[in-house]
Design a protein around this motif. Structure first.
Motif, PDB file in Angstrom:
ATOM      1  N   SER A   1      21.725 -20.281 -16.635  1.00  0.00           N
ATOM      2  CA  SER A   1      22.751 -21.322 -16.695  1.00  0.00           C
ATOM      3  C   SER A   1      22.125 -22.662 -17.081  1.00  0.00           C
ATOM      4  CB  SER A   1      23.449 -21.440 -15.342  1.00  0.00           C
ATOM      5  OG  SER A   1      24.352 -22.521 -15.340  1.00  0.00           O
ATOM      6  N   THR A   2      22.941 -23.547 -17.601  1.00  0.00           N
ATOM      7  CA  THR A   2      22.482 -24.909 -17.900  1.00  0.00           C
ATOM      8  C   THR A   2      22.969 -25.911 -16.853  1.00  0.00           C
ATOM      9  OG1 THR A   2      24.434 -25.292 -19.289  1.00  0.00           O
ATOM     10  CG2 THR A   2      22.438 -24.458 -20.372  1.00  0.00           C
ATOM     11  N   ASP A   3      23.668 -25.426 -15.853  1.00  0.00           N
ATOM     12  CA  ASP A   3      24.245 -26.304 -14.843  1.00  0.00           C
ATOM     13  C   ASP A   3      23.876 -25.802 -13.446  1.00  0.00           C
ATOM     14  OD1 ASP A   3      26.188 -28.534 -14.240  1.00  0.00           O
ATOM     15  OD2 ASP A   3      27.182 -26.889 -13.175  1.00  0.00           O
ATOM     16  N   PRO A   4      23.417 -26.680 -12.552  1.00  0.00           N
ATOM     17  CA  PRO A   4      23.228 -28.110 -12.754  1.00  0.00           C
ATOM     18  C   PRO A   4      21.937 -28.380 -13.526  1.00  0.00           C
ATOM     19  CG  PRO A   4      22.528 -27.516 -10.545  1.00  0.00           C
ATOM     20  CD  PRO A   4      23.093 -26.279 -11.154  1.00  0.00           C
TER      21      PRO A   4
ATOM     22  N   ARG B   1      15.398 -28.397 -18.137  1.00  0.00           N
ATOM     23  CA  ARG B   1      14.941 -28.574 -19.515  1.00  0.00           C
ATOM     24  C   ARG B   1      13.425 -28.551 -19.621  1.00  0.00           C
ATOM     25  NH1 ARG B   1      19.032 -33.553 -19.673  1.00  0.00           N
ATOM     26  NH2 ARG B   1      18.239 -33.523 -17.552  1.00  0.00           N
ATOM     27  N   HIS B   2      12.731 -28.661 -18.483  1.00  0.00           N
ATOM     28  CA  HIS B   2      11.270 -28.627 -18.498  1.00  0.00           C
ATOM     29  C   HIS B   2      10.728 -27.261 -18.080  1.00  0.00           C
ATOM     30  CE1 HIS B   2      10.077 -33.118 -18.623  1.00  0.00           C
ATOM     31  NE2 HIS B   2      11.270 -32.950 -19.184  1.00  0.00           N
ATOM     32  N   ILE B   3      11.606 -26.304 -17.841  1.00  0.00           N
ATOM     33  CA  ILE B   3      11.130 -24.973 -17.453  1.00  0.00           C
ATOM     34  C   ILE B   3      10.663 -24.227 -18.702  1.00  0.00           C
ATOM     35  CG2 ILE B   3      11.773 -22.742 -16.493  1.00  0.00           C
ATOM     36  CD1 ILE B   3      13.658 -24.170 -14.595  1.00  0.00           C
ATOM     37  N   VAL B   4       9.378 -23.975 -18.758  1.00  0.00           N
ATOM     38  CA  VAL B   4       8.800 -23.207 -19.867  1.00  0.00           C
ATOM     39  C   VAL B   4       8.959 -21.711 -19.593  1.00  0.00           C
ATOM     40  CG1 VAL B   4       6.675 -22.705 -21.141  1.00  0.00           C
ATOM     41  CG2 VAL B   4       7.150 -25.050 -20.374  1.00  0.00           C
ATOM     42  N   ALA B   5       8.745 -21.320 -18.343  1.00  0.00           N
ATOM     43  CA  ALA B   5       8.895 -19.916 -17.945  1.00  0.00           C
ATOM     44  C   ALA B   5       9.132 -19.862 -16.446  1.00  0.00           C
ATOM     45  CB  ALA B   5       7.653 -19.101 -18.303  1.00  0.00           C
ATOM     46  N   THR B   6       9.867 -18.849 -16.002  1.00  0.00           N
ATOM     47  CA  THR B   6      10.109 -18.691 -14.572  1.00  0.00           C
ATOM     48  C   THR B   6      10.393 -17.228 -14.263  1.00  0.00           C
ATOM     49  OG1 THR B   6      11.383 -19.489 -12.664  1.00  0.00           O
ATOM     50  CG2 THR B   6      12.592 -19.153 -14.712  1.00  0.00           C
ATOM     51  N   THR B   7      10.089 -16.839 -13.048  1.00  0.00           N
ATOM     52  CA  THR B   7      10.383 -15.498 -12.568  1.00  0.00           C
ATOM     53  C   THR B   7      10.385 -15.520 -11.056  1.00  0.00           C
ATOM     54  OG1 THR B   7       9.770 -13.155 -12.726  1.00  0.00           O
ATOM     55  CG2 THR B   7       7.977 -14.718 -12.468  1.00  0.00           C
TER      56      THR B   7
END
Length: 222
Positions: free
Chosen positions: A171-174, A204-210
């Protein structure tokens, strides 16, 4: 030359000393170079008794600041940040070095673009207050690993009991994700770590996540 006169410092040694103060990718070092003398002591702005303020750190890839944010009409830091249009005014601000130590650069206000900030954190141990009844929704806790342009971090997010973590992440929100027990490590200097009881992480600063996988420990970031 008189016997008691100090020996001139060789040019190579002067260059070495200057390079010791210079840290690649740390805006604090450049800002301190602007000082031609001592700044006047920071006279803190009085707080508005009718508006709540919170102590925060704002952390980007190359800049770290501390100060306070006035929440205005909002009750929670997350609501203020996620509804903010334009720059955020950080009151009684201090520029920090990458490792979190304070520089001599202070200002009554520093205006910061939230789009350039990776994380807005509240340091220290905050009391876990129950949510107001009108805000309470049962949620499941999920531990994440996040990589940003300047840091790796771990922390807990909260999604609805029947929600999918993939939908939450995509998602882009929030725009800023609320997280608790956030532990960070600088990518530029792995010795630099920090912990925040509560933080807002810029999507917007998340390059990668898991998700934090079995066998991984959030505390190993520190």
């Amino acid at each position: 030359m008189p016997d008691d006169a100090p020996s001139p410092v060789p040019q190579a040694e002067r260059a070495d000393r200057a390079s010791e103060r210079y840290v690649e990718g740390d805006a604090a070092a450049h800002l301190e170079e602007l000082l031609a003398g001592e700044l006047a002591p920071l006279v803190e702005l009085p707080a508005d008794p009718s508006a709540e303020t919170v102590d925060v750190e704002l952390v980007g890839p190359h800049l770290r600041l501390s100060g306070t944010i006035g929440l205005g009409r909002f009750r929670r830091l997350s609501d203020f940040v996620n509804h903010q249009e334009g720059l955020i005014a950080l009151r009684n601000a201090t520029v920090l070095r990458r490792n979190g130590t304070a520089t001599m650069v202070t200002a009554p206000h520093i205006w910061v673009s939230p789009t350039e900030i990776s994380l807005i954190g509240q340091p220290g141990d905050l009391p876990q207050l129950p949510a107001p009844r009108d805000f309470y929704i049962p949620k499941a806790v999920k531990a994440l690993i996040v990589v940003t342009p300047g840091h790796t971090l771990t922390g807990d997010i909260y999604i609805t009991m029947d929600g999918e973590i993939s939908a939450f992440i995509e998602s882009t929100d929030p725009p800023f994700i609320p997280m608790t027990d956030v532990r960070t490590r600088s990518l530029a200097d792995r010795r630099v770590t920090a912990r925040y009881s509560f933080a807002l992480v810029n999507r917007r600063h998340i390059v990668a996540t898991t998700e934090l996988q079995p066998g991984m420990a959030a505390g190993s970031i520190l």
